[in-house]
Design an enzyme around this catalytic site. Structure first.
Site, PDB file in Angstrom:
ATOM      1  N   ASP A   7      47.154  86.472  43.623  1.00  0.00           N
ATOM      2  CA  ASP A   7      48.137  87.347  44.242  1.00  0.00           C
ATOM      3  C   ASP A   7      49.246  86.509  44.882  1.00  0.00           C
ATOM      4  OD1 ASP A   7      49.285  89.685  45.038  1.00  0.00           O
ATOM      5  OD2 ASP A   7      47.573  90.394  46.214  1.00  0.00           O
ATOM      6  N   GLU A  10      54.748  84.572  43.935  1.00  0.00           N
ATOM      7  CA  GLU A  10      56.215  84.514  43.812  1.00  0.00           C
ATOM      8  C   GLU A  10      56.808  83.167  44.257  1.00  0.00           C
ATOM      9  OE1 GLU A  10      55.295  88.760  44.853  1.00  0.00           O
ATOM     10  OE2 GLU A  10      54.335  86.907  44.349  1.00  0.00           O
ATOM     11  N   ASP A  80      53.547  95.080  43.592  1.00  0.00           N
ATOM     12  CA  ASP A  80      53.190  96.292  44.334  1.00  0.00           C
ATOM     13  C   ASP A  80      54.388  97.236  44.377  1.00  0.00           C
ATOM     14  OD1 ASP A  80      50.849  94.929  44.700  1.00  0.00           O
ATOM     15  OD2 ASP A  80      51.331  94.270  46.726  1.00  0.00           O
TER      16      ASP A  80
END
Length: 215
Positions: A7, A10, A80
């Site tokens: 997760d 980025e 998300d």
């Protein structure tokens, strides 16, 4: 480990300010290297697991991707995202563009992740419509994955019972997904052996048809 959920690749950075991109890293400013961060992050996990257990396949679910990352057994999802029709429309374009970049494994959170517009209420009939349409599209993604923010729960029984339109639609398309498994396995082999793809804009199959170039 059979798989890793990477997760925030980025990398995640809250309340981002423009001057933050001037932060120096080993390879230069953050502005210069931040897009490549997921590439190196996935590369590190992939190579170290293969070095430890060379006979075991690696699977990485990652929130971001960069050109060339497909060689590190990574499957990227689009993050998300918010539950709205506009966002769903943008996801269609995102998946097609990922595919055109040579990254075959991609998916989106079915129904969106944050259902703020619907007050996080799965009983909202308007949310049912959005979720069902997103779910129907999800059947044809490389990985079909519901991933939603609490307190929204999206198990099929949250959408009624047999006879209710939303329940019936979700059940029908769940069965379709299982019927497609032989096709999905065959296509995944084409991805590996022939540089194939799951999601394909029309111009990939009809390159001489000018009508499809901007679809």
């Amino acid at each position: 480990m059979d798989g890793w959920w990477l997760d925030s690749t980025e990398p995640d950075h809250m309340n981002l300010k423009d001057q933050d991109f001037n932060t120096l890293t080993y390879f230069g400013t953050f502005r210069r290297v931040h897009n490549a961060f997921p590439l190196m992050s996935n590369k590190g996990v992939y190579e170290h697991q293969r070095a430890t257990t060379s006979d075991k396949r690696v699977f990485l679910l990652t929130r971001s991707s960069f050109l060339g990352q497909q060689r590190y057994a990574s499957h990227s999802w689009s993050g998300d995202v918010v539950s709205t029709w506009e966002v769903m429309r943008k996801q269609l374009a995102a998946g097609l563009n990922y595919s055109l970049c040579g990254i075959p494994y991609w998916n989106t959170d079915l129904g969106g992740f944050f259902a703020w517009k619907y007050n996080n209420n799965v009983n909202n009939i308007a949310y049912h419509e959005l979720h069902v349409r997103w779910y129907q599209w999800g059947v044809f993604q490389p990985i079909m994955r519901s991933h939603n923010s609490s307190p929204v729960a999206v198990e099929i029984y949250q959408f009624g019972q047999k006879g209710d339109w939303a329940y019936n639609a979700l059940e029908k398309y769940t069965h379709l997904r299982y019927r497609l498994l032989p096709y999905l396995y065959s296509t995944s082999w084409e991805v590996t052996s022939k540089a194939g793809s799951f999601i394909r804009p029309l111009m990939m199959d009809f390159p001489k048809d000018p009508k499809v170039l901007d679809m």
